[in-house]
Scaffold this active site. Structure first.
Site, PDB file in Angstrom:
ATOM      1  N   GLY A 467       0.807  -1.209   0.000  1.00 23.70           N
ATOM      2  CA  GLY A 467       0.000   0.000   0.000  1.00 23.70           C
ATOM      3  C   GLY A 467       0.839   1.257   0.000  1.00 23.70           C
ATOM      4  N   THR A 468       2.158   1.072  -0.067  1.00 23.51           N
ATOM      5  CA  THR A 468       3.073   2.202   0.049  1.00 23.51           C
ATOM      6  C   THR A 468       3.326   2.899  -1.283  1.00 23.51           C
ATOM      7  OG1 THR A 468       4.884   0.672  -0.302  1.00 23.51           O
ATOM      8  CG2 THR A 468       4.312   1.161   1.966  1.00 23.51           C
ATOM      9  N   ARG A 590      17.692  10.167  -2.491  1.00 22.80           N
ATOM     10  CA  ARG A 590      16.834  10.539  -3.615  1.00 22.80           C
ATOM     11  C   ARG A 590      15.393  10.108  -3.335  1.00 22.80           C
ATOM     12  NH1 ARG A 590      19.649   9.498  -8.070  1.00 22.80           N
ATOM     13  NH2 ARG A 590      19.833  11.738  -8.345  1.00 22.80           N
ATOM     14  N   ILE A 591      14.461  10.975  -3.677  1.00 21.01           N
ATOM     15  CA  ILE A 591      13.047  10.646  -3.542  1.00 21.01           C
ATOM     16  C   ILE A 591      12.575  10.149  -4.912  1.00 21.01           C
ATOM     17  CG2 ILE A 591      10.754  11.590  -3.060  1.00 21.01           C
ATOM     18  CD1 ILE A 591      12.664  11.363  -0.585  1.00 21.01           C
ATOM     19  N   THR A 596       4.163   9.535  -3.583  1.00 22.58           N
ATOM     20  CA  THR A 596       4.026   8.401  -2.666  1.00 22.58           C
ATOM     21  C   THR A 596       4.959   8.562  -1.472  1.00 22.58           C
ATOM     22  OG1 THR A 596       5.581   7.139  -4.024  1.00 22.58           O
ATOM     23  CG2 THR A 596       3.253   6.783  -4.443  1.00 22.58           C
ATOM     24  N   GLN A 600       4.041   8.484   2.522  1.00 28.76           N
ATOM     25  CA  GLN A 600       4.724   7.638   3.493  1.00 28.76           C
ATOM     26  C   GLN A 600       5.162   8.436   4.715  1.00 28.76           C
ATOM     27  OE1 GLN A 600       5.693   4.119   3.708  1.00 28.76           O
ATOM     28  NE2 GLN A 600       3.767   4.422   2.646  1.00 28.76           N
ATOM     29  N   GLY A 664      15.316   5.226   1.644  1.00 26.41           N
ATOM     30  CA  GLY A 664      14.116   4.644   2.251  1.00 26.41           C
ATOM     31  C   GLY A 664      13.313   5.692   3.013  1.00 26.41           C
ATOM     32  N   GLU A 667       9.999   4.259   7.295  1.00 27.62           N
ATOM     33  CA  GLU A 667       9.989   4.284   8.766  1.00 27.62           C
ATOM     34  C   GLU A 667      10.204   5.665   9.362  1.00 27.62           C
ATOM     35  OE1 GLU A 667      10.109   0.721   9.706  1.00 27.62           O
ATOM     36  OE2 GLU A 667      10.519   0.203   7.630  1.00 27.62           O
TER      37      GLU A 667
END
Lengths: 702, 329
Positions: A467-468, A590-591, A596, A600, A664, A667
C-alpha cells in the site's frame, strides 16, 4: 557500483494501481474468487499459561454445516521450530488467546458459532505477563537478546560512562516508557488456502511472499516449489505481516483437512490483538552527561522489553542512539524479559520509534538543564564521523533538517519559558526532536527482466506492495535502470512464481529490490551490446540478477536523518491535548516518487501523533490479555486529531547507498514525533511526561 | 453467530405482540450496537423484530410548545433538525459528538437510549461480568476501569451508560412514550435508566416487550442557549470520559433556572440535582459553579484508575456554565 540517471525517478507519478483501488477492482487476498470455499474460525485459549486437560468437540461437530474440528489430537504434525507456528501441536498453552482448536464449516457464521461450542478444560498455571514487575530486582529473568542485524550489536560500550556521569557539570538520568502498541492494519490478516496434488496455494495478505513460502514449506515438509504464495495487494501491514504467523499455518492445515475445498480465513479485529504480533512495551533509562556548554561527555541508553516464551523477538530500541551524537563515553544495553504473552514483532521503525522517544526527550531535558536552545544543543553535539563505527557518513544532513525545519516552523520567535503562551484557556507549546533510520539492504532478492523486440520490458520480482506505492516507485526505478519510459515497463509483483524477494520492511524495499533490478538491467544492456549489436533479438532476451553486496558498506555509515517539529495545545482545565501543527524535514537520499514518498512520511508523522497521544494496548494482568481489543477502545488518532502536517525533504545526492541513491522513507516519518510532542507538552505546561501515551489525566490540574 | 428469526410487523402493536411471545427476542432499530453484540455472542436473541420503519421518523412540534421525536428518527436527521438546533442546541451537539456520520445515519433515537455499556469486560464473553452473566463477578473493579463510573456504582457493577443523547434528554426533562404488553406508558428520562445495584443486568426500567415509540421534549425557553461539552481521549469517534449538558437562565446576575447533567460518570445519565438546587436563586459565577460541582461530586466513589474523572467532571461543568454565561454559541 554505478548510479543510474534519474528521468522517471523524481516524478510525482500517480499510483499505477490507484484507479483500480478506488474503483474496487484491485483484488485483495480474501476477495480472490474460489469455488466452493469453506470457512475457518479458531478457538482461543482462555488461560495465559497451562495445559489442556480435555477438549469436547461433540457439540461443535454436531452443528449442521460443520466440516471438521481441529485440535492437537487430530491436526497434522508440523515440522518447525518456530513456536508461534507450531499450531495445535501439543496440549501446552503459552499465552492467552493462543489457538487451541479450530472449526471448518460451510459458512463463516457457522464456523464462528461452532467454535463457541468447543469446550476446552485447562490446568492453569501462574502466569507472568507484567514487564514492570521484571524491573526492580528481578534481573535474573532478563537477558541480552540475539542480534537482529549483525551491523548493530545489542550491547555497545566505549569509554567510561559512570566516571563521565560522576564528573559531568549537567546530568540527565531518567526513565521513559512506551506501551504495548498493536498494528491494526485496515485489512486484517487474511488467507485463502488450497491444496492440490502439486502442493499448496495461498492467497494471502503479506509483506513477503518468499518468506511465507519458506515458512509454510518447512512446516509441511514440502519443497518450496510446492508452495505458491500470491499477494497482489495488501491493505496495510506495518510489520505485522512480515513473518508467517499461526493464522497462515492454521489455514493451510485446515485446507488439508477438507481436500478439494479452498479454506478462507480472515481474523476478526479482536483476534489480531493476540495472534499477529505487536510492538513490545519498553522501559528505558537514558543518562546524559554534559559540560555546562551542553557538549556531551556521556550517553547511556538501556532498554528492557518483552518477548514470549515461544520465540524471541527483540525490538532494538537502543539501536539509533550510537548514531546520533558525539560523546567520548557511550553505552547501550538491551534486555528482554520472557513473559507468558504472544510474541511481539516488527512495527514501523522497530526500535527507533520507541528508542528515539526516550533519547530525544532526554536531549530536550538536557537543553533545558543547560539553558540552551534544543536545536543548538544538537548542533553542538554533531559528530564528525559515526560515533560507534568511526566511519564517515555517506551523507548526513541532520543539522540541515533542523535548521530548515526551524526556519519553516518559525522556531526563532520561540520563548523557551514553559507556560508562556496561552490562548482562550489553552496553553500552547512547541517542541522539536531529531529522527534517524539506518539505510538497510536485505539479502535474498533476484529480479528477472525480459526484453521483447517491441521495446517492452517485463520486470519480475516477488516483492510486494503493501500500500506504500512500491509498484509505482519500482516501475520508475526499472525505467531509469533500463533507460526506458515508464510505459515500456510491465512490473509484476506479489507472487512466488516470480524470482524470490526479501520482505517489504526496514525501509529497504526500494534499496533491496531496486538494486537487483538495476543489476539485471546492467547485465541486460551489456548482453545486448556485446552479443546482439544493441538490439533485442526477435525472441527476446531474459536476464536474472541478484541484489549485489554494497561495496561501500565497510567505508561509510549510512543513515537517513530528519527533524520533527510539533505545536501542541493543552487545555488548562481539562488537560485535553490538541496538535494543530506538525512539520517534518527529512534527508532520505533521492526521492523516487514525491507523491508516494510524501504519503509515506505524512502517514508516519500521523502515526507518531497516534503513538504519542492515543494508542495503548491495555493488558489485564489477571487474565493476561489485551482488554481494549477493538477499534472503538484501542484508539488510533482520528482525522479530527490530525492538524496541519507539513512534509519537506532535503535534496541529497548519495552515490554510496545504492544505484538509485535512495535511503528509504517508510519508517523515518514516525521516528522522533513522540519526543517532539512530549517536548512541546512540557513547553506548554511545564509537565514532563515520560510515559506514553500522553493522556489528559496526566495533565489535568488537581 | 447464532441463528435467529427476523420479523417485520406492520403495526407497533403487532411488533409488541410478536416480542411478547418470544422471551429471548429483541427489537431491532438501527442495529449499530445490537448486531455487534450478537457477533460477539454477548446478545443472543432468537428473534429480531425490526421496528426501524414502524415507529415515526418525524420530529414534530407539540401544541404545548414542546417537540416530539419519533423513535425511528435517525441520529443524523435529529441532529440536523432546525427545530432541535434552534430550541435545544445541546441535543444536536450531543448527537454530533457521538459515533461517526455513517453510524449516525443508521442509529435511531430510541435505539441510542437502549445501547449497552462499552465496558470491555461486558463485551468479552471470556471474562466474568455481572451485567452479562449475573453472579459471575465484576472484572472491571480490579481491572481496567479508566472509562467507568464514579457515581452510583455498586459492588456488582461500575459500568457507564454510553449514550450522549440520553444525557442531553435527561437535562431537558424529556419523557419517553412506550407501548408494551401492558399498554402505553410515559416514563421520564431521569427514571428510564437505573443504577446497577444488585441487578446490573437491567439497564432500564423497561419490561420485556416495551417498545419506545417517541421521545417528548417539554418547552424550555432558556434551552435555546444550551451547551453539550464532551471530554474524550481523542477529538472524534470516542466514548465520553465525561460529558456535561447544561442550560442556564441568568437574569441580572442571578440564576433563575439551570439544568445540568453529566455523562460518562454513572450507570445512567446523571442529572446534577444537588448542583442545580444550590445554584437556583443564587448569584452566577465561577466560585458558585465550582461549589455546586463539588457538592454534586461529593458522593463520587472513584476507583484507582478513574479518580481523575472527579476533577475532570468538576472543571468541565464549571467551564461549560461559564461559557453559557458568555452568551449564545
Amino acid at each position: 557500483m554505478s548510479t543510474i540517471t534519474p528521468r522517471a525517478m523524481g516524478q510525482a507519478l500517480d499510483r499505477l494501481d490507484g484507479a483500480d483501488k478506488v474503483r474496487g477492482l484491485a483484488r485483495y487476498a480474501f476477495e480472490h474468487p474460489v469455488d466452493h470455499p469453506a470457512y475457518l474460525f479458531p478457538v482461543q485459549s482462555t488461560v495465559a499459561v497451562g495445559r489442556i486437560t480435555g477438549i469436547d468437540c461433540s457439540q461443535a461437530s454436531g452443528q449442521p454445516g460443520v466440516l471438521a474440528v481441529l485440535t492437537y489430537h487430530n491436526a497434522p504434525r508440523l515440522s518447525t521450530e518456530d513456536g508461534e507456528l507450531r499450531v495445535l501441536q501439543s496440549d501446552e498453552v503459552a499465552f492467552r488467546g493462543q489457538i487451541v482448536a479450530a472449526v471448518i464449516a460451510e459458512t463463516s457464521e457457522i464456523a464462528r458459532h461452532a467454535a463457541s461450542l468447543v469446550r476446552v478444560d485447562y490446568e492453569g498455571r501462574t502466569h507472568n505477563v507484567d514487564l514492570r514487575a521484571e524491573v526492580p530486582g528481578h534481573r535474573e529473568h532478563l537477558r541480552v537478546p540475539n542480534e537482529v542485524l549483525p551491523l548493530f550489536p545489542m550491547d555497545t560500550a566505549e569509554g567510561d560512562v559512570d566516571a563521565a556521569m560522576a564528573s559531568a557539570a549537567v546530568r540527565v538520568d531518567e526513565v521513559y516508557s512506551t506501551p504495548w502498541y498493536t498494528h491494526n492494519a485496515l485489512e486484517p490478516h487474511t488467507t485463502i488456502a488450497c491444496w492440490t496434488e502439486e502442493g499448496c496455494t495461498l492467497h494471502l495478505s503479506t509483506q513477503g511472499v518468499t518468506g511465507i513460502q519458506a515458512g509454510v514449506a518447512q512446516a509441511f515438509r514440502l519443497d518450496p516449489s510446492q508452495v505458491r504464495v500470491i499477494s497482489p495487494h495488501v491493505g496495510g501491514a506495518f510489520g505485522s505481516k512480515v513473518y508467517p504467523r499461526a493464522d497462515v499455518v492454521l489455514a493451510a492445515m485446515a485446507a488439508r483437512s477438507v481436500p478439494g475445498r479452498p479454506v478462507k480465513f480472515a481474523l476478526t479485529r479482536q483476534q489480531t490483538f493476540s495472534l499477529t504480533g505487536y510492538r513490545p512495551p519498553t522501559i528505558q533509562r537514558v543518562r546524559l552527561g554534559a559540560g555546562s556548554d551542553g557538549r556531551l561527555t556521556a550517553i547511556d541508553h538501556r532498554s528492557i522489553e518483552q518477548t514470549s516464551k515461544l520465540k524471541e523477538f527483540a525490538e532494538h530500541s537502543t539501536r539509533a542512539t550510537p548514531s546520533m551524537y558525539a560523546a567520548p563515553n557511550r553505552g547501550t544495553q538491551q534486555w528482554v524479559a520472557e513473559l507468558d504473552v504472544p510474541t511481539p514483532t516488527i512495527m514501523r521503525a522497530p526500535g527507533e520509534a520507541s528508542g528515539m522517544f526516550a533519547l530525544e526527550s532526554a536531549m530536550d531535558e538536557l537543553a533545558i538543564a543547560c539553558g540552551l536552545d534544543p536545536i543548538e544543543l544538537r548542533i553542538r553535539n554533531e559528530p564528525d564521523t559515526h560515533p560507534q563505527f568511526h566511519l564517515p557518513f555517506s551523507s548526513r544532513n541532520l543539522i540541515t533538517c533542523l535548521r530548515e525545519g526551524a526556519r519553516r516552523f518559525g522556531w526563532e520567535q520561540r520563548d523557551p519559558t514553559p507556560r508562556a503562551r496561552r490562548e482562550g484557556g489553552w496553553l500552547i507549546g512547541t517542541g522539536v526532536a531529531a529522527a534517524t533510520y539506518p539505510v538497510l539492504r536485505l539479502p535474498g532478492s533476484k529480479a528477472t527482466i525480459r526484453a521483447d523486440a517491441n521495446g517492452r520490458y517485463a520486470v519480475l520480482i516477488a516483492a510486494v506492495d503493501i500500500g506504500t506505492g512500491t509498484r509505482t516507485a519500482l516501475t520508475q526505478v526499472a525505467a531509469d535502470a533500463l533507460q526506458a519510459d515508464v510505459e515500456q515497463i510491465d512490473l509484476r509483483l506479489g507472487d512466488t512464481a516470480y524470482p524470490p524477494a526479501a520482505e517489504e520492511g526496514a525501509s529497504a524495499g526500494i534499496t533491496s529490490w531496486g538494486a537487483a533490478i538495476c543489476a539485471a538491467a546492467d547485465q541486460l544492456r551489456q548482453r545486448l551490446a556485446t552479443e546482439h549489436g544493441g538490439t533485442v533479438p526477435a525472441d527476446g532476451l531474459e536476464i536474472t540478477a541478484d541484489t549485489p553486496e554494497n561495496e561501500y558498506l565497510k567505508q561509510y555509515a549510512m543513515h537517513s536523518f530528519g527533524a520533527q517539529f510539533a505545536e501542541v495545545r493543552v487545555h488548562e482545565e481539562t488537560g485535553e491535548i490538541r496538535v494543530p501543527r506538525q512539520l517534518g524535514v527529512f534527508a532520505c537520499g533521492r526521492i523516487v516518487n514525491p507523491k508516494t514518498a510524501r504519503s509515506q512520511l505524512l502517514g508516519g508523522m500521523a502515526w507518531g501523533l497516534s503513538m504519542s497521544l492515543h494508542e495503548q494496548s491495555v493488558l489485564d494482568l489477571r487474565f493476561g490479555h489485551v482488554v481494549n481489543h477493538d477499534l472503538a477502545q484501542y484508539h488510533i488518532s482520528s482525522n479530527a486529531d490530525i492538524g496541519a502536517v507539513e512534509v519537506h525533504w532535503i535534496e541529497e545526492d548519495d552515490p554510496y547507498v545504492n544505484p538509485m541513491g535512495t535511503k528509504g522513507v517508510g519508517e523515518i516519518g514516525i521516528v522522533g514525533v513522540a519526543a517532539a510532542i512530549a517536548n512541546a507538552v512540557y513547553h506548554a505546561t511545564g509537565i514532563r511526561i515520560r510515559d506514553l501515551p500522553i493522556t489528559l489525566d496526566k495533565l489535568l490540574p488537581g | 453467530m447464532r441463528t435467529f428469526r427476523y420479523e417485520r410487523a406492520s403495526t407497533t402493536s403487532g411488533a409488541v405482540a410478536l416480542l411478547a411471545e418470544a422471551p429471548h427476542g429483541a427489537f431491532l432499530g438501527g442495529g449499530t450496537n445490537l448486531v455487534d453484540l450478537m457477533k460477539l455472542d454477548v446478545a443472543r436473541p432468537d428473534l429480531l423484530v425490526d421496528v426501524r420503519r414502524l415507529t415515526s421518523d418525524r420530529v414534530e412540534e407539540l401544541s404545548n410548545g414542546g417537540v416530539r421525536i419519533g423513535a425511528g428518527v435517525s441520529n443524523s436527521q435529529l441532529a440536523a433538525d432546525p427545530l432541535i438546533r434552534r430550541r435545544y442546541p445541546m441535543l444536536s451537539q450531543a448527537l454530533l459528538s457521538g459515533a461517526s456520520g455513517q453510524l449516525r445515519n443508521l442509529a435511531t433515537a430510541a435505539g441510542n437510549l437502549l445501547q449497552r455499556t462499552r465496558c470491555p469486560y461486558f463485551q468479552d464473553v471470556t471474562t466474568p461480568c455481572n451485567k452479562r452473566e449475573p453472579g459471575t463477578g465484576c472484572s472491571a473493579i480490579e481491572g481496567h476501569h479508566r472509562d467507568l463510573a464514579i457515581l452510583g456504582t455498586s459492588p456488582e457493577c461500575v459500568a457507564t451508560h454510553p449514550s450522549d443523547l440520553a444525557v442531553a434528554l435527561v437535562a431537558l426533562d424529556a419523557v419517553v412514550r412506550t407501548e408494551g404488553p401492558d399498554g402505553e406508558r410515559v416514563i421520564p428520562m431521569t427514571e428510564l435508566h437505573r443504577l446497577p445495584g444488585p441487578e446490573p443486568q437491567r439497564d432500564t426500567v423497561l419490561r420485556h416487550g416495551d417498545l419506545i415509540t417517541a421521545i417528548d421534549l417539554p418547552p424550555l425557553a432558556f434551552a435555546a442557549c444550551s451547551y453539550f461539552r464532551k471530554i474524550r481521549d481523542r477529538a472524534s469517534y470516542a466514548f465520553a470520559l465525561v460529558t456535561v449538558a447544561a442550560a442556564i437562565d441568568v437574569v441580572d446576575g442571578v440564576v433563575r433556572d439551570v439544568r445540568i447533567a453529566f455523562g460518562g460518570v454513572a450507570h445512567k445519565p446523571w442529572r446534577a440535582i444537588k448542583a442545580e438546587e444550590l445554584l437556583r436563586g443564587g448569584p452566577a459565577g465561577e466560585d458558585q459553579f465550582r461549589r455546586a460541582a463539588e457538592a454534586e461530586l461529593a458522593d463520587a466513589r472513584p476507583l484507582a484508575g478513574n479518580a481523575f474523572k472527579v476533577p475532570l467532571a468538576r472543571n468541565t461543568m464549571v467551564r461549560t456554565l461559564l461559557e453559557l454565561l458568555e452568551g449564545p454559541r
